[in-house]
Scaffold this motif. Structure first.
Motif, mmCIF file in Angstrom:
data_model
loop_
_atom_site.group_PDB
_atom_site.id
_atom_site.type_symbol
_atom_site.label_atom_id
_atom_site.label_comp_id
_atom_site.label_asym_id
_atom_site.label_seq_id
_atom_site.Cartn_x
_atom_site.Cartn_y
_atom_site.Cartn_z
ATOM 1 N N ASP B 278 0.813 -1.217 0.000
ATOM 2 C CA ASP B 278 0.000 0.000 0.000
ATOM 3 C C ASP B 278 0.851 1.273 0.000
ATOM 4 N N MET B 279 2.084 1.169 -0.487
ATOM 5 C CA MET B 279 2.940 2.355 -0.520
ATOM 6 C C MET B 279 3.434 2.590 -1.934
ATOM 7 N N GLU B 280 3.474 3.866 -2.304
ATOM 8 C CA GLU B 280 3.920 4.221 -3.654
ATOM 9 C C GLU B 280 5.270 4.921 -3.551
ATOM 10 N N ILE B 281 6.100 4.630 -4.521
ATOM 11 C CA ILE B 281 7.401 5.305 -4.554
ATOM 12 C C ILE B 281 7.181 6.699 -5.165
ATOM 13 N N VAL B 282 7.642 7.720 -4.467
ATOM 14 C CA VAL B 282 7.452 9.098 -4.935
ATOM 15 C C VAL B 282 8.810 9.790 -5.056
ATOM 16 N N ASP B 283 8.800 11.008 -5.625
ATOM 17 C CA ASP B 283 10.044 11.770 -5.774
ATOM 18 C C ASP B 283 10.560 12.228 -4.418
ATOM 19 N N ALA B 284 11.857 12.380 -4.341
ATOM 20 C CA ALA B 284 12.517 12.723 -3.087
ATOM 21 C C ALA B 284 11.997 14.023 -2.493
ATOM 22 N N GLY B 285 11.579 14.945 -3.335
ATOM 23 C CA GLY B 285 11.163 16.251 -2.843
ATOM 24 C C GLY B 285 9.827 16.250 -2.109
ATOM 25 N N PRO B 290 11.349 8.168 3.989
ATOM 26 C CA PRO B 290 12.572 7.680 3.374
ATOM 27 C C PRO B 290 12.975 6.340 3.989
ATOM 28 N N VAL B 291 13.156 5.333 3.108
ATOM 29 C CA VAL B 291 13.505 3.986 3.587
ATOM 30 C C VAL B 291 14.854 3.593 3.013
ATOM 31 N N VAL B 292 15.770 3.206 3.878
ATOM 32 C CA VAL B 292 17.086 2.747 3.427
ATOM 33 C C VAL B 292 17.032 1.217 3.365
ATOM 34 N N LEU B 293 17.240 0.665 2.171
ATOM 35 C CA LEU B 293 17.096 -0.780 1.974
ATOM 36 C C LEU B 293 18.282 -1.541 2.551
ATOM 37 N N ARG B 294 17.950 -2.649 3.199
ATOM 38 C CA ARG B 294 19.017 -3.535 3.702
ATOM 39 C C ARG B 294 19.147 -4.774 2.833
ATOM 40 N N SER B 295 18.027 -5.185 2.258
ATOM 41 C CA SER B 295 18.110 -6.295 1.302
ATOM 42 C C SER B 295 16.869 -6.297 0.429
ATOM 43 N N VAL B 296 16.998 -6.910 -0.724
ATOM 44 C CA VAL B 296 15.880 -7.009 -1.659
ATOM 45 C C VAL B 296 15.733 -8.477 -2.039
ATOM 46 N N GLU B 297 14.520 -9.010 -1.893
ATOM 47 C CA GLU B 297 14.242 -10.393 -2.322
ATOM 48 C C GLU B 297 13.434 -10.319 -3.598
ATOM 49 N N LEU B 332 14.797 4.790 -0.774
ATOM 50 C CA LEU B 332 13.543 4.950 -1.496
ATOM 51 C C LEU B 332 12.643 5.880 -0.712
ATOM 52 N N HIS B 333 11.893 6.721 -1.457
ATOM 53 C CA HIS B 333 10.913 7.581 -0.789
ATOM 54 C C HIS B 333 9.537 7.018 -1.085
ATOM 55 N N VAL B 334 8.817 6.658 -0.029
ATOM 56 C CA VAL B 334 7.486 6.070 -0.235
ATOM 57 C C VAL B 334 6.436 6.905 0.485
#
Lengths: 293, 352
Positions: B278-285, B290-297, B332-334
């Motif tokens: 339920d979260m959309e990636i948006v522009d940084a501004g 802000p989410v800092v990724l630790r791993s991606v599956e 990532l900014h969500v």
């Protein structure tokens, strides 16, 4: 199946030696002696003996006293096995219903097994002795002419009670273990299927207990036949008359009291055959009705 | 067939209450799943309906008849047990016929009913076998058959699939669903598996420590969980739930970032719940988390990114498209999708 192969020829024999020695000395040797003596006629002092073939067997089997002992043994064994197992099963089922102090009840129930047969016999003798027995007096007050020293049936009842009492503990222990092995969910399923407790017992619990019951049947038969010598000896010594003289007691009486070694040995051999046949019969026919998990 | 009514149902063991008043009306033919973690009282609740556990307070009615004081056999119910509880010394046929024989049904009718159930459950080749000669799935079907032949008012199932392997579980799940649709029986089903719960149920009872946190359709439970517990329990991967500080329409995030949100209380701390999808990636501004990724599956169709909110150690799970190029260390900014955020009271855990 995997077979273990010993590199040595001698080692397996060495490992088996203690058990083999015990079996040979305490089983095969006396059994062989019994066979040998059963075809000999010996004088009471053991000074001379002669070979008489099957004469001892013929004599024993034509002896009305022997046939009486056979009948006494059947009555005694059937009663002891039936009551010892029936009462033990009843008590085991009742103990399952107890919520508090289950462990205490179980421990108390197991104690009689630790009592030596002769002591157990004396205990019952003291309780029911017609002249000084604690419980003989109330029995007479109830209008029962209680005198096991004169009445053969009463003497039989007394030895059956003593022998049963002692064996109940053992059977109880096995029945408790057997009952615990039956998953509770089976009884719940039966309850939902509409079975009353009594119906569920006879259609679910009892059939699932048959391995235990069968094992106990074999053990109790052997117990009633052989291990009750001490109780009979202490309580009635086979009397009054010969009304409680079982086959084993008669072997002892003829051999060690009357010193007729040939007859006694022949009876031992017959007894051996009876037990082998009985156990074979139990395994061949009754075991078919046993449900192993 | 019948409806089941639970009215303020309670259960205590030695003064300790474990079921704290459950009220529910299960209508005729409904499939209701009781779901919750182990120890939440879901099996106890089912066993109370079955009559295997006593009722401390409240009432249970089956088909408008109060059954509190009735024995299990008088309640007109059938039950499937977790370990199946098949009678090991009876054949499949005898297992199924056991209850009917007790009811003194004519032999011809017993045969007919057993044959019918065996046909539905594909058990015909095994009728004369003992349970020990059957596989897990076959035993499970016999347990179903034993319940089916009795044509009871209600069917109770206590984690019936939990002893099966994953593949068989999916098969049997579909079969149970089918069975419910063909027979139209009222079914009460206990499970700890949320997939079973979501796929089978007309309605769910989500239990938490002896309380029914929510009684609703799977859709409603998922979309508008009534409590933080329900929100965290239903859904995989689990919902992200963290504490934010409300300040006049703005949520102060654990990392100190300010995110304007509608529906916030005027002030104070609340728990904010966001499902990974339920979260959309948006522009940084733009205002965002802000989410800092630790791993991606990467799973093929989509991917899950695991990270933390920047400046905090609050874990966040994000569902990303399969085409994502995000990798460990990326930021990532969500932002919460419109209308898809959940707020819970910090004190009571209830939905705000």
């Amino acid at each position: 199946m995997r077979r273990t192969v010993f590199p040595h020829k001698l080692l397996p024999w060495l490992l088996l030696a203690p058990q083999l020695a015990i079996t040979l000395i305490f089983f095969y040797w006396p059994a062989a002696q019994a066979f040998r003596q059963s075809v000999l006629r010996e004088d009471p002092f053991g000074l001379s003996s002669k070979f008489v073939g099957l004469a001892n067997f013929r004599k024993v089997l034509n002896d009305p006293a022997y046939l009486n002992a056979m009948q006494v043994t059947v009555v005694f064994s059937v009663l002891v096995a039936f009551f010892a197992m029936g009462i033990a099963l009843f008590l085991a089922v009742q103990v399952e219903k107890i919520i508090r102090g289950k462990g205490l009840y179980r421990t108390l129930m197991i104690w009689p097994y630790a009592v030596a047969p002769a002591i157990a016999g004396m205990l019952w003798l003291f309780m029911f002795n017609p002249s000084f027995g604690t419980l003989a007096w109330p029995l007479r007050q109830l209008g029962i002419a209680w005198n096991p020293l004169l009445n053969g049936d009463q003497a039989m009842a007394l030895v059956v009670a003593a022998a049963t009492w002692k064996q109940i503990s053992y059977n109880f222990l096995f029945f408790v273990a057997g009952l615990q092995a039956i998953p509770k969910s089976l009884l719940e399923a039966a309850a939902i299927d509409g079975a009353t407790k009594r119906h569920a017992f006879w259609t679910i619990v009892f059939p699932l207990l048959t391995p235990t019951t069968f094992f106990l049947l074999v053990v109790n038969t052997v117990y009633a036949l052989f291990d009750t010598f001490g109780i009979i000896h202490a309580v009635t010594s086979g009397g009054p008359g010969k009304s409680t003289e079982t086959l084993v007691y008669k072997v002892y009486n003829d051999g060690f009291v009357n010193l007729i070694m040939g007859d006694s040995a022949a009876q031992s051999v017959i007894l051996m055959v009876i037990v082998i046949a009985l156990t074979a019969f139990q395994f061949r026919f009754i075991e078919k009705r046993v449900h192993y998990g | 067939m019948a409806n089941i009514q639970l009215n303020d149902l309670r259960k205590s063991y030695a003064g300790q209450e474990v079921i704290h008043g459950i009220t529910m009306n299960i209508s005729n033919g409904e499939f209701v799943v009781i779901v919750g973690p182990s120890g939440c009282g879901k099996s106890t609740l089912l066993r109370m309906v079955a009559g295997l556990e006593g009722i401390s307070a409240g009432t249970i009615s089956i088909g408008d008849r109060v059954v509190n004081d009735l024995e299990p056999r008088e309640r007109d119910i059938a039950m499937v047990f977790q370990n199946y509880a098949l009678y090991p010394h009876m054949s499949v046929r005898e297992n199924m016929a056991y209850g009917l024989k007790i009811a003194r049904m004519p032999a011809a009718e017993i045969d007919a009913r057993v044959a019918k159930a065996a046909a539905i459950l594909e058990l015909e080749p095994y009728l004369d076998r003992k349970p020990r000669a059957l596989s897990g799935g076959q035993r499970q079907r016999v347990a179903m058959g034993r319940a089916l032949v009795r044509e009871p008012a209600a069917f109770l199932l206590d984690e019936p699939l939990s002893n099966l392997d994953a593949k068989l579980r999916v098969q049997m799940r579909l079969q149970i669903k089918d069975l419910h649709q063909t027979t139209g029986q009222t079914m009460l089903y206990v499970t700890h598996d949320q997939v079973e719960a979501m796929t089978l149920a007309d309605r769910l009872i989500v239990m938490n420590k002896g309380v029914a946190d929510q009684i609703a359709t799977p859709h409603e439970v998922y979309m508008t969980p009534a409590s933080e517990f329900v929100a965290g329990f239903i859904g995989s991967p689990a919902m992200n739930i963290f504490t934010v500080q409300a300040e006049a329409g703005v949520a102060v995030l654990p990392g100190g970032q300010r995110l304007p949100l509608s529906g916030l209380p005027a002030s104070g701390e609340v728990r904010l719940g966001l499902r990974p999808e339920d979260m959309e990636i948006v522009d940084a501004g733009t205002p965002s988390i802000p989410v800092v990724l630790r791993s991606v599956e990467w799973l093929g169709a989509d991917a899950f990114g695991y990270g933390v909110i920047e400046g905090s150690d609050v874990l966040m799970t994000l569902r990303l498209p399969g085409s994502t190029v995000a990798a460990r260390g990326d930021r990532l900014h969500v932002a919460p999708a419109e209308g898809r955020m959940h707020l819970f009271s910090k004190e009571t855990g209830k939905r705000l």
